[in-house]
Motif scaffolding. Structure first.
Motif, PDB file in Angstrom:
ATOM      1  N   GLY A   1      -1.950  52.239  50.494  1.00 44.67           N
ATOM      2  CA  GLY A   1      -1.019  52.975  50.641  1.00 44.67           C
ATOM      3  C   GLY A   1       0.327  52.378  50.450  1.00 44.67           C
ATOM      4  O   GLY A   1       1.416  52.902  49.852  1.00 44.67           O
ATOM      5  N   GLU A   2       0.260  51.260  50.982  1.00 42.93           N
ATOM      6  CA  GLU A   2       1.790  50.562  51.148  1.00 42.93           C
ATOM      7  C   GLU A   2       2.011  50.112  49.611  1.00 42.93           C
ATOM      8  O   GLU A   2       3.001  50.175  48.983  1.00 42.93           O
ATOM      9  CB  GLU A   2       1.601  49.415  52.085  1.00 42.93           C
ATOM     10  CG  GLU A   2       2.720  48.432  52.207  1.00 42.93           C
ATOM     11  CD  GLU A   2       2.461  47.294  53.411  1.00 42.93           C
ATOM     12  OE1 GLU A   2       1.153  47.159  53.669  1.00 42.93           O
ATOM     13  OE2 GLU A   2       3.274  46.493  53.302  1.00 42.93           O
ATOM     14  N   ALA A   3       0.761  49.537  48.930  1.00 46.86           N
ATOM     15  CA  ALA A   3       0.899  49.222  47.578  1.00 46.86           C
ATOM     16  C   ALA A   3       1.360  50.236  46.701  1.00 46.86           C
ATOM     17  O   ALA A   3       2.414  50.113  45.811  1.00 46.86           O
ATOM     18  CB  ALA A   3      -0.509  48.318  47.153  1.00 46.86           C
ATOM     19  N   PHE A   4       0.724  51.572  46.896  1.00 48.50           N
ATOM     20  CA  PHE A   4       1.261  52.756  46.012  1.00 48.50           C
ATOM     21  C   PHE A   4       2.781  52.852  46.272  1.00 48.50           C
ATOM     22  O   PHE A   4       3.513  53.062  45.319  1.00 48.50           O
ATOM     23  CB  PHE A   4       0.271  54.030  46.389  1.00 48.50           C
ATOM     24  CG  PHE A   4      -0.776  54.308  45.723  1.00 48.50           C
ATOM     25  CD1 PHE A   4      -0.540  55.066  44.624  1.00 48.50           C
ATOM     26  CD2 PHE A   4      -2.157  53.529  46.166  1.00 48.50           C
ATOM     27  CE1 PHE A   4      -1.774  55.328  43.807  1.00 48.50           C
ATOM     28  CE2 PHE A   4      -3.360  54.185  45.424  1.00 48.50           C
ATOM     29  CZ  PHE A   4      -2.930  54.895  44.389  1.00 48.50           C
ATOM     30  N   ASP A   5       3.040  52.767  47.708  1.00 48.82           N
ATOM     31  CA  ASP A   5       4.637  53.073  48.041  1.00 48.82           C
ATOM     32  C   ASP A   5       5.410  51.945  47.158  1.00 48.82           C
ATOM     33  O   ASP A   5       6.392  52.316  46.405  1.00 48.82           O
ATOM     34  CB  ASP A   5       4.766  53.334  49.174  1.00 48.82           C
ATOM     35  CG  ASP A   5       4.275  54.042  49.795  1.00 48.82           C
ATOM     36  OD1 ASP A   5       3.823  55.156  49.302  1.00 48.82           O
ATOM     37  OD2 ASP A   5       3.929  54.451  51.216  1.00 48.82           O
ATOM     38  N   LYS A   6       5.220  50.821  47.246  1.00 52.93           N
ATOM     39  CA  LYS A   6       5.847  49.649  46.738  1.00 52.93           C
ATOM     40  C   LYS A   6       5.895  49.580  45.311  1.00 52.93           C
ATOM     41  O   LYS A   6       6.844  49.498  44.557  1.00 52.93           O
ATOM     42  CB  LYS A   6       5.343  48.526  46.977  1.00 52.93           C
ATOM     43  CG  LYS A   6       5.750  48.077  48.649  1.00 52.93           C
ATOM     44  CD  LYS A   6       5.280  46.625  49.191  1.00 52.93           C
ATOM     45  CE  LYS A   6       5.518  46.609  50.535  1.00 52.93           C
ATOM     46  NZ  LYS A   6       4.799  45.196  51.001  1.00 52.93           N
TER      47      LYS A   6
ATOM     48  N   LEU B   1       3.321  58.810  42.291  1.00 55.04           N
ATOM     49  CA  LEU B   1       2.647  57.809  41.332  1.00 55.04           C
ATOM     50  C   LEU B   1       1.324  58.368  40.843  1.00 55.04           C
ATOM     51  O   LEU B   1       1.034  58.375  39.689  1.00 55.04           O
ATOM     52  CB  LEU B   1       2.462  56.348  41.876  1.00 55.04           C
ATOM     53  CG  LEU B   1       2.069  55.266  41.250  1.00 55.04           C
ATOM     54  CD1 LEU B   1       2.490  53.857  41.700  1.00 55.04           C
ATOM     55  CD2 LEU B   1       0.548  55.236  40.871  1.00 55.04           C
ATOM     56  N   ALA B   2       0.436  58.796  41.774  1.00 57.18           N
ATOM     57  CA  ALA B   2      -0.651  59.682  41.302  1.00 57.18           C
ATOM     58  C   ALA B   2      -0.554  60.666  40.461  1.00 57.18           C
ATOM     59  O   ALA B   2      -1.221  60.839  39.202  1.00 57.18           O
ATOM     60  CB  ALA B   2      -1.398  60.026  42.512  1.00 57.18           C
ATOM     61  N   ARG B   3       0.590  61.505  40.560  1.00 52.57           N
ATOM     62  CA  ARG B   3       1.017  62.623  39.588  1.00 52.57           C
ATOM     63  C   ARG B   3       1.278  62.033  38.274  1.00 52.57           C
ATOM     64  O   ARG B   3       0.933  62.529  37.308  1.00 52.57           O
ATOM     65  CB  ARG B   3       2.415  63.566  40.187  1.00 52.57           C
ATOM     66  CG  ARG B   3       1.719  64.799  40.755  1.00 52.57           C
ATOM     67  CD  ARG B   3       2.907  65.603  40.818  1.00 52.57           C
ATOM     68  NE  ARG B   3       4.053  64.948  41.690  1.00 52.57           N
ATOM     69  CZ  ARG B   3       4.116  64.554  42.751  1.00 52.57           C
ATOM     70  NH1 ARG B   3       3.340  65.223  43.739  1.00 52.57           N
ATOM     71  NH2 ARG B   3       5.143  64.134  43.364  1.00 52.57           N
ATOM     72  N   LEU B   4       2.028  60.844  38.151  1.00 54.14           N
ATOM     73  CA  LEU B   4       2.618  60.364  36.904  1.00 54.14           C
ATOM     74  C   LEU B   4       1.470  59.751  36.126  1.00 54.14           C
ATOM     75  O   LEU B   4       1.358  59.696  35.080  1.00 54.14           O
ATOM     76  CB  LEU B   4       3.523  59.065  37.263  1.00 54.14           C
ATOM     77  CG  LEU B   4       4.151  58.643  36.272  1.00 54.14           C
ATOM     78  CD1 LEU B   4       4.990  59.421  35.206  1.00 54.14           C
ATOM     79  CD2 LEU B   4       5.173  57.309  36.341  1.00 54.14           C
ATOM     80  N   ALA B   5       0.458  59.135  36.884  1.00 64.00           N
ATOM     81  CA  ALA B   5      -0.826  58.500  36.418  1.00 64.00           C
ATOM     82  C   ALA B   5      -1.647  59.195  35.473  1.00 64.00           C
ATOM     83  O   ALA B   5      -2.287  58.985  34.522  1.00 64.00           O
ATOM     84  CB  ALA B   5      -1.540  57.923  37.578  1.00 64.00           C
TER      85      ALA B   5
END
Ligand code: KG4
Ligand code: ZN
Length: 360
Positions: free
Chosen positions: A163-168, A183-187
């Protein structure tokens, strides 16, 4: 037993009532995301103050929705750690004061045990034993869970949590807080394989994981060419695929290594749609079952804390109403629940209330 659960470890105030016989009776949640988004992350002092504002009204709400009066509660469970010290102290002090006033037992619950057991709130429930993949803002761990209080750590991240990697990474891509869902939405509009990121730990031969290299590789990609919309989406897609590949490979290896047939995915990264779909397809191929908590139980919530309370508290539990919080707390240190035999009736008078956060 009807247990009131209170969660205040980070940026969500949760309250719920769980009945050992009838299941979840009521739940309520207040998210602080909007308040913290202005700062790009959780501000601990603001978090504590907001928990103070919310916790009593939410408690009153769930008790009323459960069709009960507060005196009908048989026990109270609160998140004792890990988490933010000030935030934890809000739940700990309210739960303990309430328990003392009502003369009902109070139990401090490990937040991650709540996440690990949260699929038991759903239907069908996983039977023990199972492998649990715990993926959140602070954790990327694999456990073999043989029963309540009987978890063995199989693998861990060597650096950042997923989750931290997603956030950064979301920050690098200039996405709004909280980064994971954005990020998941943009992906979704990114093209598979349009850019390449490494999968460093996929074949490491153990169950450990690593995500900080990915974030560095994204920073390099982001610098190489202007971040026009499609490139951003392509990077987001490849980042998500790389994280999912690693989590799926390690989860399957954990099933293989333990010989278990059930996988439970817990923590808020478990809300990630691509992770869910990829794991489901991979598990089907090896006749394993995958269990997810309902999306509403993937976030921090009071229901999972009330559930653990119902599994661990006994009507005969005797309580001294002293409390402490554990901002850091090793899950492996938990014991299986046993009928409590400690004789501590009026100890609150002798010991006082020790609320200093521990440093372990
Ligand atoms: O379980 P949680 O609240 O964290 C802790 O208790 O530590 O999980 C929060 C994390 C954040 O890092 C957030 O960005 C991430 O979960 N997250 C997601 C998604 N939704 C939340 N990551 C990937 N995909 C999502 N859909
Ligand atoms: Zn959590």
């Amino acid at each position: 037993m009807r247990v009131l659960g209170i969660e205040t470890s980070c940026d969500e105030t949760g309250a719920a009532v769980y009945d050992s016989q009838r299941g979840l009776l009521a739940r309520a949640l207040h998210s602080q995301v909007a308040m913290h988004s202005e700062y790009g992350g959780v501000v601990p002092e603001l978090a504590s103050r907001d928990h103070i504002r919310r916790v009593v009204p939410l408690t009153e709400q769930v008790v009323a929705e459960a069709g009960m009066a507060i005196r009908d509660i048989d026990g109270i469970a609160y998140t004792q750690g890990p988490g933010l010290a000030g935030a934890l102290l809000v739940g700990a002090s309210v739960a303990t004061a309430l328990g003392f006033a009502l003369g009902k037992p109070v139990l401090g619950v490990h937040h991650l045990e709540g996440h690990l057991l949260s699929p038991l709130l759903g239907d069908p429930k996983p039977a023990f034993p199972f492998v649990a993949l715990l993926v959140s803002g602070g954790h990327s761990q694999l456990f073999a869970v043989a029963g309540v209080g009987d978890s063995t750590l199989l693998g861990d991240t060597l650096d950042d949590a997923a989750g931290e990697a997603f956030d950064k990474t979301a920050k690098l891509l200039e996405l709004p807080y909280p980064g994971g869902p954005a990020l998941a939405r943009l992906a979704q509009s990114g093209r598979r394989g349009a850019v390449a990121l490494p999968r460093p730990m996929k074949d490491s031969g153990d169950l450990d994981m690593s995500f900080s290299g990915l974030k560095t590789a994204v920073a390099t990609l982001a610098r190489r060419e202007p971040l026009i919309a499609q490139r951003k989406a392509d990077i987001a897609r490849e980042f998500e695929d790389a994280v999912v590949d690693e989590l799926v490979a390690k989860s399957l290896a954990a099933l293989e290594q333990t010989g278990m047939q059930r996988l439970v995915v817990a923590g808020r990264v478990g809300a990630n749609r691509r992770l869910r779909d990829t794991l489901a397809a991979a598990a089907r191929g090896r006749s394993a079952e995958v269990f997810y908590p309902d999306l509403k139980f993937c976030t921090d919530n009071g229901a999972m804390i009330a559930l653990v309370g119902a599994l661990r508290l006994r009507p005969s539990t005797v309580c001294d109403y002293a409390f402490t919080v554990h901002p850091r707390w090793d899950l492996a240190s938990l014991d299986a629940p046993a009928p409590r035999t400690i004789e501590l009736t009026t100890q609150h008078e002798q010991s006082g209330v020790s609320c200093a956060p521990t440093s372990e």
